[in-house]
Design an enzyme around this catalytic site. Structure first.
Site, PDB file in Angstrom:
ATOM      1  N   ARG A  36      41.436  80.084 113.997  1.00  0.00           N
ATOM      2  CA  ARG A  36      40.449  81.047 113.472  1.00  0.00           C
ATOM      3  C   ARG A  36      40.595  82.412 114.140  1.00  0.00           C
ATOM      4  O   ARG A  36      40.300  83.437 113.522  1.00  0.00           O
ATOM      5  CB  ARG A  36      39.037  80.511 113.659  1.00  0.00           C
ATOM      6  CG  ARG A  36      38.786  79.346 112.726  1.00  0.00           C
ATOM      7  CD  ARG A  36      37.340  79.078 112.529  1.00  0.00           C
ATOM      8  NE  ARG A  36      37.152  78.456 111.235  1.00  0.00           N
ATOM      9  CZ  ARG A  36      36.153  77.648 110.915  1.00  0.00           C
ATOM     10  NH1 ARG A  36      35.226  77.387 111.788  1.00  0.00           N
ATOM     11  NH2 ARG A  36      36.066  77.137 109.713  1.00  0.00           N
ATOM     12  N   LYS A 197      30.428  63.743  98.872  1.00  0.00           N
ATOM     13  CA  LYS A 197      29.264  64.381  98.219  1.00  0.00           C
ATOM     14  C   LYS A 197      29.550  64.733  96.763  1.00  0.00           C
ATOM     15  O   LYS A 197      29.988  65.836  96.446  1.00  0.00           O
ATOM     16  CB  LYS A 197      28.868  65.633  99.013  1.00  0.00           C
ATOM     17  CG  LYS A 197      28.103  65.309 100.269  1.00  0.00           C
ATOM     18  CD  LYS A 197      27.712  66.566 101.013  1.00  0.00           C
ATOM     19  CE  LYS A 197      28.232  66.557 102.438  1.00  0.00           C
ATOM     20  NZ  LYS A 197      29.286  67.502 102.740  1.00  0.00           N
ATOM     21  N   GLY A 350      37.285  70.498 105.391  1.00  0.00           N
ATOM     22  CA  GLY A 350      37.666  70.044 106.736  1.00  0.00           C
ATOM     23  C   GLY A 350      38.740  68.975 106.779  1.00  0.00           C
ATOM     24  O   GLY A 350      39.806  69.172 107.360  1.00  0.00           O
ATOM     25  N   GLY A 373      32.773  75.254 102.828  1.00  0.00           N
ATOM     26  CA  GLY A 373      31.625  75.508 101.950  1.00  0.00           C
ATOM     27  C   GLY A 373      31.846  76.708 101.046  1.00  0.00           C
ATOM     28  O   GLY A 373      31.505  76.685  99.853  1.00  0.00           O
TER      29      GLY A 373
HETATM   30  P1  AMP Z   1      32.873  65.903 101.483  1.00  0.00           P
HETATM   31  O1  AMP Z   1      32.131  66.697 102.528  1.00  0.00           O
HETATM   32  O2  AMP Z   1      32.059  65.623 100.273  1.00  0.00           O
HETATM   33  O3  AMP Z   1      34.234  66.491 101.163  1.00  0.00           O
HETATM   34  O4  AMP Z   1      33.151  64.490 102.127  1.00  0.00           O
HETATM   35  C1  AMP Z   1      33.975  64.272 103.242  1.00  0.00           C
HETATM   36  C2  AMP Z   1      33.602  62.938 103.790  1.00  0.00           C
HETATM   37  O5  AMP Z   1      33.768  61.973 102.782  1.00  0.00           O
HETATM   38  C3  AMP Z   1      34.443  62.459 104.947  1.00  0.00           C
HETATM   39  O6  AMP Z   1      33.628  62.390 106.086  1.00  0.00           O
HETATM   40  C4  AMP Z   1      34.906  61.074 104.522  1.00  0.00           C
HETATM   41  O7  AMP Z   1      34.781  60.117 105.531  1.00  0.00           O
HETATM   42  C5  AMP Z   1      33.939  60.737 103.414  1.00  0.00           C
HETATM   43  N1  AMP Z   1      34.488  59.750 102.488  1.00  0.00           N
HETATM   44  C6  AMP Z   1      35.611  59.840 101.772  1.00  0.00           C
HETATM   45  N2  AMP Z   1      35.826  58.710 101.084  1.00  0.00           N
HETATM   46  C7  AMP Z   1      34.818  57.868 101.387  1.00  0.00           C
HETATM   47  C8  AMP Z   1      34.496  56.531 101.014  1.00  0.00           C
HETATM   48  N3  AMP Z   1      35.282  55.860 100.186  1.00  0.00           N
HETATM   49  N4  AMP Z   1      33.385  55.987 101.521  1.00  0.00           N
HETATM   50  C9  AMP Z   1      32.612  56.677 102.376  1.00  0.00           C
HETATM   51  N5  AMP Z   1      32.872  57.937 102.771  1.00  0.00           N
HETATM   52  C10 AMP Z   1      33.967  58.529 102.279  1.00  0.00           C
END
Ligand code: AMP
Length: 393
Positions: A36, A197, A350, A373
């Site tokens: 960064r 999410k 991330g 974000g």
């Molecule tokens: P996001 O912030 O929506 O991009 O989500 C990222 C998070 O999704 C990471 O911490 C992953 O561990 C979680 N993740 C990805 N696949 C799965 C899954 N099959 N079950 C639970 N968590 C998940």
């Protein structure tokens, strides 16, 4: 088009530069990754070489309005000084009288850095009086903190209204890259979406339906889609409130002739731990005490073939639980395929970025966004408030 550094005069001026130096620190306060800082160097070097008095402002971590020595920017000051081979004045408290004196003694080409701006509760409240104090230090404001562009804070938003302003080179590059892929993509255009999410990603899909040819869906969000079309997902994470919208989105995509490809198989686990038992299931046929943790081998093959022919790719979100090495396979494979493809590739988020870095494939990706974000908001077709507040050319 927003004003950039080339549109403003900084010669001899006091420039308040908002950057994102939110670097990871080890327990003994050493910088673990200085990316960064490196990303901000072109803007800082430009300002110094154009005789500005540069006053750098950033946050680090989430001190929530309280002074916390573990989140001091002091280690960043010394790293930046080393990188630039230059002394940097550190201002510990902007509310202390000495601050004005120190800042007014800066000469052309000098750099000062303010202590973590989130040590003041006014920052995250977008407080106008606090912004006025910041504005009083400078003649010009430059916004180069892309990763915070979606949050209206005093040093990213309120202060911008109070001074002539422009975006820095990093924000300029980020905006250009997202504009390029979202407005004039070469086809086939493939979006790869994952993560947990689904509420963040459904608006992305909605926005991309008029732009892309294919959407590949993996990660935790995929199980809500599978459930929406009647599949059995065992104990996989589901967002019950999004099931109807997920179904509608699939129908809309079909009407428009956009291919949305869900996993055809998944690695599941009998518990949500790094050491869980791993077993592969066909999509929609999970054992009831297993949960989906990663995309399966047939899915990675299917995704590979689509990625191979793409001319434009955007990727946001891991294909599985990236935190657990046992379930990193799918995400790493996708990172490799995207790196190998000849497409213009833009990635953000991330875990997505971490997977590319872990494999040392950074140079094979066209653009790695510095903002999770903020990049998601652009993919959703929304404007970034801290960019919108900057004057137009
Ligand atoms: P996001 O912030 O929506 O991009 O989500 C990222 C998070 O999704 C990471 O911490 C992953 O561990 C979680 N993740 C990805 N696949 C799965 C899954 N099959 N079950 C639970 N968590 C998940």
């Amino acid at each position: 088009m927003k004003k950039t550094l080339n549109d403003i005069d900084v010669n001899g001026k006091r420039v308040l530069l908002r950057v994102d130096f939110n670097v990871p620190l080890s327990a003994d306060l050493k910088i673990v990754d200085d990316n960064r800082i490196i990303e901000a160097l072109p803007t800082i070097e430009y300002l110094v070489s154009h005789n500005a008095k540069v006053i750098i402002c950033s946050h680090l971590g989430r001190p929530e309005g309280v002074v916390n020595p573990k989140m001091s920017l002091r280690p960043v000051v010394s790293r930046l000084g080393k990188l630039l081979q230059k002394d940097i004045v550190f201002v510990e408290d902007i509310k202390d009288e000495s601050c004005t004196k120190v800042l007014s003694s800066l000469k052309d080409g000098d750099i000062a850095m303010l202590e973590n701006i989130r040590f003041y509760k006014e920052e995250e409240n977008n407080d106008k009086d606090f912004a006025k104090l910041l504005a009083s230090f400078a003649d010009v404001y430059v916004f180069d903190a892309f990763a915070t562009a979606h949050r209206k804070h005093a040093s990213t938003y309120a202060v911008a209204e109070m001074l002539p302003n422009a975006v820095g080179f990093l924000v300029e590059k980020e905006l250009e890259m997202f504009e390029k892929v979202l407005s004039e993509p070469e086809h086939p255009f493939v979006a790869v979406l994952g993560g947990a999410k689904i509420t963040d990603k459904l608006p992305v899909i909605e926005n991309l339906l008029d732009k892309v040819d294919t959407i590949l869906i993996g990660g935790g969000m995929s199980y809500t889609f599978v459930k929406a079309i009647g599949g059995d997902v065992g104990k996989s994470i589901i967002d019950n409130k999004s099931i109807d919208l997920a179904k509608e989105t699939l129908d809309k995509a079909k009407e428009k002739g956009i291919k949305v490809i869900l996993p055809c198989d998944n690695y599941g686990a009998d518990e949500f731990t790094a050491t869980a038992k791993r077993k592969c299931f066909s999509s929609g046929f999970f054992a009831k005490d297993f949960q989906g943790m990663d995309i399966g081998p047939h899915t990675t093959k299917t995704f590979k073939n689509i990625i191979k022919d793409a001319k434009t790719i955007v990727w946001n979100g891991p294909m599985g639980v990236y935190e657990f090495p046992k379930f990193r396979r799918g995400t790493k494979k996708i990172a490799k395929y995207i790196a190998k493809s000849k497409a213009v590739s833009v990635i953000g988020g991330g875990d997505t970025v971490a997977s590319v870095q872990e494999l040392g494939l950074e140079n094979k990706i066209t653009h790695i966004s510095t903002g999770g974000g903020a990049s998601l908001m652009l993919l959703q077709g929304k404007k970034l408030p801290c960019v919108e507040i900057i004057e137009n050319k």
